[in-house]
Write a protein that holds these residues in place. Structure first.
Motif, PDB file in Angstrom:
ATOM      1  N   VAL A 147       0.827  -1.209   0.000  1.00 30.88           N
ATOM      2  CA  VAL A 147       0.000   0.000   0.000  1.00 30.88           C
ATOM      3  C   VAL A 147       0.861   1.260   0.000  1.00 30.88           C
ATOM      4  O   VAL A 147       0.483   2.278  -0.599  1.00 30.88           O
ATOM      5  CB  VAL A 147      -0.946  -0.009   1.225  1.00 30.88           C
ATOM      6  N   ARG A 148       2.001   1.210   0.631  1.00 28.77           N
ATOM      7  CA  ARG A 148       2.784   2.436   0.763  1.00 28.77           C
ATOM      8  C   ARG A 148       3.314   2.954  -0.577  1.00 28.77           C
ATOM      9  O   ARG A 148       3.736   4.100  -0.676  1.00 28.77           O
ATOM     10  CB  ARG A 148       3.949   2.221   1.721  1.00 28.77           C
ATOM     11  N   GLY A 149       3.264   2.126  -1.613  1.00 28.39           N
ATOM     12  CA  GLY A 149       3.695   2.592  -2.932  1.00 28.39           C
ATOM     13  C   GLY A 149       2.650   3.417  -3.658  1.00 28.39           C
ATOM     14  O   GLY A 149       2.928   3.961  -4.730  1.00 28.39           O
ATOM     15  N   LEU A 150       1.431   3.519  -3.082  1.00 25.34           N
ATOM     16  CA  LEU A 150       0.348   4.277  -3.718  1.00 25.34           C
ATOM     17  C   LEU A 150       0.251   5.636  -3.026  1.00 25.34           C
ATOM     18  O   LEU A 150      -0.096   5.716  -1.853  1.00 25.34           O
ATOM     19  CB  LEU A 150      -0.962   3.504  -3.608  1.00 25.34           C
ATOM     20  N   ASP A 151       0.529   6.691  -3.750  1.00 22.13           N
ATOM     21  CA  ASP A 151       0.549   8.047  -3.197  1.00 22.13           C
ATOM     22  C   ASP A 151      -0.717   8.793  -3.637  1.00 22.13           C
ATOM     23  O   ASP A 151      -0.867   9.121  -4.819  1.00 22.13           O
ATOM     24  CB  ASP A 151       1.789   8.788  -3.677  1.00 22.13           C
ATOM     25  N   PRO A 152      -1.646   9.087  -2.715  1.00 17.92           N
ATOM     26  CA  PRO A 152      -2.869   9.794  -3.108  1.00 17.92           C
ATOM     27  C   PRO A 152      -2.622  11.160  -3.735  1.00 17.92           C
ATOM     28  O   PRO A 152      -3.420  11.608  -4.573  1.00 17.92           O
ATOM     29  CB  PRO A 152      -3.632   9.925  -1.780  1.00 17.92           C
ATOM     30  N   ASP A 153      -1.543  11.836  -3.351  1.00 22.07           N
ATOM     31  CA  ASP A 153      -1.245  13.137  -3.955  1.00 22.07           C
ATOM     32  C   ASP A 153      -0.979  12.992  -5.456  1.00 22.07           C
ATOM     33  O   ASP A 153      -1.268  13.909  -6.237  1.00 22.07           O
ATOM     34  CB  ASP A 153      -0.031  13.770  -3.283  1.00 22.07           C
ATOM     35  N   ASP A 154      -0.421  11.853  -5.858  1.00 23.15           N
ATOM     36  CA  ASP A 154      -0.140  11.603  -7.272  1.00 23.15           C
ATOM     37  C   ASP A 154      -1.328  10.961  -7.975  1.00 23.15           C
ATOM     38  O   ASP A 154      -1.627  11.280  -9.132  1.00 23.15           O
ATOM     39  CB  ASP A 154       1.082  10.695  -7.395  1.00 23.15           C
ATOM     40  N   LYS A 155      -2.042  10.060  -7.283  1.00 21.78           N
ATOM     41  CA  LYS A 155      -3.080   9.268  -7.935  1.00 21.78           C
ATOM     42  C   LYS A 155      -4.428   9.977  -8.007  1.00 21.78           C
ATOM     43  O   LYS A 155      -5.199   9.736  -8.950  1.00 21.78           O
ATOM     44  CB  LYS A 155      -3.239   7.927  -7.214  1.00 21.78           C
ATOM     45  N   SER A 156      -4.747  10.828  -7.045  1.00 20.19           N
ATOM     46  CA  SER A 156      -6.065  11.468  -7.084  1.00 20.19           C
ATOM     47  C   SER A 156      -6.247  12.363  -8.315  1.00 20.19           C
ATOM     48  O   SER A 156      -7.331  12.350  -8.924  1.00 20.19           O
ATOM     49  CB  SER A 156      -6.331  12.248  -5.799  1.00 20.19           C
ATOM     50  N   PRO A 157      -5.225  13.140  -8.745  1.00 18.70           N
ATOM     51  CA  PRO A 157      -5.411  13.878  -9.999  1.00 18.70           C
ATOM     52  C   PRO A 157      -5.627  12.955 -11.195  1.00 18.70           C
ATOM     53  O   PRO A 157      -6.339  13.315 -12.142  1.00 18.70           O
ATOM     54  CB  PRO A 157      -4.104  14.675 -10.134  1.00 18.70           C
ATOM     55  N   ARG A 158      -5.024  11.774 -11.160  1.00 21.85           N
ATOM     56  CA  ARG A 158      -5.221  10.845 -12.269  1.00 21.85           C
ATOM     57  C   ARG A 158      -6.656  10.328 -12.304  1.00 21.85           C
ATOM     58  O   ARG A 158      -7.232  10.159 -13.385  1.00 21.85           O
ATOM     59  CB  ARG A 158      -4.233   9.676 -12.161  1.00 21.85           C
ATOM     60  N   ALA A 159      -7.220  10.072 -11.135  1.00 21.33           N
ATOM     61  CA  ALA A 159      -8.625   9.660 -11.103  1.00 21.33           C
ATOM     62  C   ALA A 159      -9.513  10.762 -11.669  1.00 21.33           C
ATOM     63  O   ALA A 159     -10.426  10.489 -12.463  1.00 21.33           O
ATOM     64  CB  ALA A 159      -9.037   9.323  -9.668  1.00 21.33           C
ATOM     65  N   ALA A 160      -9.246  12.005 -11.282  1.00 17.84           N
ATOM     66  CA  ALA A 160     -10.030  13.127 -11.809  1.00 17.84           C
ATOM     67  C   ALA A 160      -9.833  13.268 -13.320  1.00 17.84           C
ATOM     68  O   ALA A 160     -10.796  13.503 -14.062  1.00 17.84           O
ATOM     69  CB  ALA A 160      -9.633  14.420 -11.096  1.00 17.84           C
ATOM     70  N   ASN A 161      -8.593  13.135 -13.779  1.00 20.45           N
ATOM     71  CA  ASN A 161      -8.319  13.245 -15.216  1.00 20.45           C
ATOM     72  C   ASN A 161      -9.099  12.202 -16.003  1.00 20.45           C
ATOM     73  O   ASN A 161      -9.645  12.490 -17.077  1.00 20.45           O
ATOM     74  CB  ASN A 161      -6.825  13.063 -15.484  1.00 20.45           C
ATOM     75  N   TYR A 162      -9.132  10.982 -15.481  1.00 19.19           N
ATOM     76  CA  TYR A 162      -9.862   9.928 -16.194  1.00 19.19           C
ATOM     77  C   TYR A 162     -11.341  10.261 -16.295  1.00 19.19           C
ATOM     78  O   TYR A 162     -11.949  10.148 -17.370  1.00 19.19           O
ATOM     79  CB  TYR A 162      -9.668   8.578 -15.489  1.00 19.19           C
ATOM     80  N   LEU A 163     -11.956  10.672 -15.186  1.00 20.18           N
ATOM     81  CA  LEU A 163     -13.383  10.989 -15.205  1.00 20.18           C
ATOM     82  C   LEU A 163     -13.675  12.129 -16.170  1.00 20.18           C
ATOM     83  O   LEU A 163     -14.652  12.091 -16.940  1.00 20.18           O
ATOM     84  CB  LEU A 163     -13.842  11.356 -13.799  1.00 20.18           C
ATOM     85  N   VAL A 164     -12.836  13.147 -16.156  1.00 19.40           N
ATOM     86  CA  VAL A 164     -13.020  14.291 -17.052  1.00 19.40           C
ATOM     87  C   VAL A 164     -12.805  13.880 -18.502  1.00 19.40           C
ATOM     88  O   VAL A 164     -13.550  14.302 -19.406  1.00 19.40           O
ATOM     89  CB  VAL A 164     -12.060  15.427 -16.643  1.00 19.40           C
ATOM     90  N   SER A 165     -11.794  13.051 -18.756  1.00 18.76           N
ATOM     91  CA  SER A 165     -11.520  12.606 -20.132  1.00 18.76           C
ATOM     92  C   SER A 165     -12.652  11.756 -20.674  1.00 18.76           C
ATOM     93  O   SER A 165     -13.000  11.848 -21.857  1.00 18.76           O
ATOM     94  CB  SER A 165     -10.205  11.812 -20.171  1.00 18.76           C
ATOM     95  N   TRP A 166     -13.234  10.924 -19.816  1.00 19.28           N
ATOM     96  CA  TRP A 166     -14.390  10.134 -20.241  1.00 19.28           C
ATOM     97  C   TRP A 166     -15.536  11.047 -20.657  1.00 19.28           C
ATOM     98  O   TRP A 166     -16.179  10.816 -21.679  1.00 19.28           O
ATOM     99  CB  TRP A 166     -14.810   9.218 -19.097  1.00 19.28           C
ATOM    100  N   ARG A 167     -15.789  12.072 -19.864  1.00 24.67           N
ATOM    101  CA  ARG A 167     -16.865  12.997 -20.217  1.00 24.67           C
ATOM    102  C   ARG A 167     -16.553  13.723 -21.521  1.00 24.67           C
ATOM    103  O   ARG A 167     -17.452  13.947 -22.358  1.00 24.67           O
ATOM    104  CB  ARG A 167     -17.083  14.001 -19.074  1.00 24.67           C
ATOM    105  N   ARG A 168     -15.277  14.107 -21.716  1.00 19.31           N
ATOM    106  CA  ARG A 168     -14.879  14.753 -22.974  1.00 19.31           C
ATOM    107  C   ARG A 168     -15.179  13.836 -24.154  1.00 19.31           C
ATOM    108  O   ARG A 168     -15.743  14.255 -25.167  1.00 19.31           O
ATOM    109  CB  ARG A 168     -13.394  15.069 -22.923  1.00 19.31           C
ATOM    110  N   GLU A 169     -14.818  12.568 -24.026  1.00 18.96           N
ATOM    111  CA  GLU A 169     -15.038  11.620 -25.117  1.00 18.96           C
ATOM    112  C   GLU A 169     -16.521  11.421 -25.380  1.00 18.96           C
ATOM    113  O   GLU A 169     -16.963  11.308 -26.528  1.00 18.96           O
ATOM    114  CB  GLU A 169     -14.372  10.291 -24.768  1.00 18.96           C
ATOM    115  N   MET A 170     -17.307  11.355 -24.302  1.00 21.06           N
ATOM    116  CA  MET A 170     -18.748  11.166 -24.474  1.00 21.06           C
ATOM    117  C   MET A 170     -19.394  12.381 -25.118  1.00 21.06           C
ATOM    118  O   MET A 170     -20.335  12.252 -25.907  1.00 21.06           O
ATOM    119  CB  MET A 170     -19.396  10.897 -23.112  1.00 21.06           C
TER     120      MET A 170
END
Length: 551
Positions: free
Chosen positions: A425-448
């Motif tokens: 678990v310690r290899g997962l950094d929320p400061d790095d991963k949370s923007p990626r989750a947001a980017n994915y959701l936004v990119s999906w909406r862009r594609e739709m």
């Protein structure tokens, strides 16, 4: 002499291993092939990884192909999500392949810039809870939301990353049936899921406790409640959290003992049929003021016949229905249930929706879908069938680092997403991963947005069943509404009033355009009566050029 001494210890170790292999009786391969027989088990262990990176082509791997994962990863990192050379899908021979039918001349056209539309909100076409007059009715701000994945199934850092990503993208975050943890409290609005074990809202004996639910709702940003009836990957079974993934914190949140697997019951104790379920739903809505929905896989359809009939003739009902396809994911399930028990989404959803459409109440329900709908082409089909919003789970996991290692069930997830192992678990950094989750959701909406505009409509909720064809190789193309067994193409669309409301809300979305029209020697624009000029679309040509230059 130095080399001899250096090799002596490994040689002794191999000799000891060979003796052990030859004398043990449990594994025939190791007995018959000492030492080298271990390679078989090693290859079995790393088989998914080998197939993922070496053996399979871009489209053959399941549940998500290499192409699909690449699109998710690139979108999450805001890298180029485009593909070159053309499709490598087998359109000529595939059966059931969906093709979205674009419109050549329409009031709207998709913008060309790769990132156009990322800042455009994409709200739900319906107001959740409005049809039944719930005090907490609201219009969800995003048609893509993160589905139910409990803390326990996912690590705390993974839950935090998804929650922060949902907050940044304006999406809802479903808690899963494991209750609300500190990791859920990083800014996102929540859908609180009530499972058969009533984690988070039960007393010391495991019984449902209404007061605890009300206290939980009052203390957290819960916008809706979801009663989980079943899950696509393990319908008819309760949840399973292996003991390896149960920490003291998880045990305290759920109210369960340490040192043993956590099994959720397969049925609810608070109701036993559709009629009593509606009583429970209305109790929750009355006491909390929140919209209340149900989540279910689809098997025998008698429950849906009865639910549609009761909602059509009485004043009780659910505010939303989430249909989970059999291709959906899970942290742990028996193989037979994951493979063969519930219907896939494209069959399951029409089975349910059509009953409500024939009863004339489909537009009084907000429809959600789940089961690989985090891919825009699959989602376009779902919207054409009638969903108003989609749930994503494994796709959201991939956006924060999941590599489809398929180790969710044994606490050995190598990326720290689906494990409680502190080292992993310690290899997962929320400061790095949370923007990626947001980017994915936004990119999906862009594609739709681009797919919807290619069909000539302003919002994916306006994609109708005659805008998608289902192929039988190159022999036949059947409109989706016919393939789904719908009575007419308009099934799947919101009501006329809801359609107009969503058009108004999408008025500021970016659109494509054209160069200025040609002019005559006198400076007058050449008239093309049959062309869709920018003036006919309500926008001057100069505005179109300015928009395309500033995207």
């Amino acid at each position: 002499m130095r080399w001899t001494k250096a090799l002596a210890l490994p040689a002794a170790g191999l000799a000891a291993l060979a003796v052990r292999d030859l004398t043990q009786k449990k594994h025939a391969i190791r007995h018959n092939f000492p030492i080298v027989g271990h390679a078989r088990y090693l290859l079995e262990e790393v088989g998914p990884e080998l197939r993922q990176y070496i053996v399979t082509d871009n489209n053959s791997e399941r549940p998500f192909s290499r192409d699909q994962r690449r699109w998710i990863y690139a979108s999450a990192k805001r890298e180029n999500p485009y593909f070159g050379f053309g499709t490598d899908n087998d359109l000529e021979r595939d059966e059931g392949y969906a093709v979205i039918r674009h419109r050549t001349f329409a009031p709207v056209q998709p913008a060309v810039h790769p990132h156009a539309g990322e800042e455009t909100p994409m709200p739900c076409a319906k107001v959740l809870g409005q049809a039944r007059g719930r005090a907490g009715a609201f219009r969800p701000g995003s048609v893509i939301n993160v589905s139910a994945m409990s803390y326990g199934a996912l690590s705390g850092r993974a839950v935090e990353s998804l929650n922060r990503g949902c907050a940044a993208a304006g999406a809802l975050h479903n808690t899963g049936e494991g209750g609300i943890s500190a990791h859920h409290q990083h800014g996102a609005d929540l859908i609180f899921q009530i499972g058969t074990a009533y984690f988070g809202c039960r007393d010391e004996r495991g019984r449902f406790d209404l007061q605890r639910l009300k206290d939980l709702v009052a203390a957290n940003p819960v916008r809706a409640l979801e009663v989980k009836l079943s899950q696509g990957a393990k319908p008819g079974l309760g949840g399973l959290l292996p003991q390896a993934k149960i920490t003291e914190e998880i045990a305290q949140i759920r109210g369960i003992p340490l040192g043993q697997d956590c099994h959720s019951p397969s049925r609810h104790a608070e109701f036993s049929d559709v009629d009593s379920m509606l009583d429970f739903v209305e109790l929750l809505a009355t006491e909390t003021g929140l919209p209340v929905g149900i989540k279910s896989a689809v098997g025998l359809v008698d429950i849906w016949d009865e639910l549609a009939e009761l909602m059509a003739r009485c004043d009780r009902g659910v505010d939303y229905i989430a249909i989970d396809g059999g291709e959906g994911g899970t942290g742990a399930a028996p193989l037979a249930f994951a493979d063969s028990v519930s219907l896939p989404f494209r069959i399951a959803f029409p089975e349910v929706y059509s009953r409500f459409a024939r009863a004339g109440i489909a537009d009084r329900v907000v429809w959600l879908g789940g089961g690989k709908l985090g891919l825009p082409d699959n989602a376009a089909v779902a919207f054409a069938l009638g969903v108003d919003m989609v749930y994503v789970a494994r796709e959201a996991m991939m956006s924060i680092g999941c590599i489809q290692a398929q180790r969710c069930h044994n606490d050995l997830c190598p990326t720290g997403v689906a494990t409680q192992n502190p080292w992993l678990v310690r290899g997962l950094d929320p400061d790095d991963k949370s923007p990626r989750a947001a980017n994915y959701l936004v990119s999906w909406r862009r594609e739709m947005l681009k797919l919807a505009e290619a069909c000539g409509v302003e919002h994916p909720g306006l994609i109708s069943g005659d805008m998608v064809d289902i192929l039988l190789g190159t022999r036949q193309a059947t409109p989706l509404w016919r393939a789904a067994g719908y009575d007419e193409p308009s099934w799947g669309l919101p009501s006329p009033q809801q359609r107009q409301e969503i058009r108004d809300l999408m008025a500021g979305a970016p659109q494509g355009g054209s160069v200025p029209p040609s002019v005559t020697a006198t400076g007058d624009a050449v008239a093309h009566p049959t062309a869709s000029t920018p003036e006919r679309l309500g926008q001057r040509a100069s505005d179109v050029i300015q928009d395309s230059n500033t995207e």
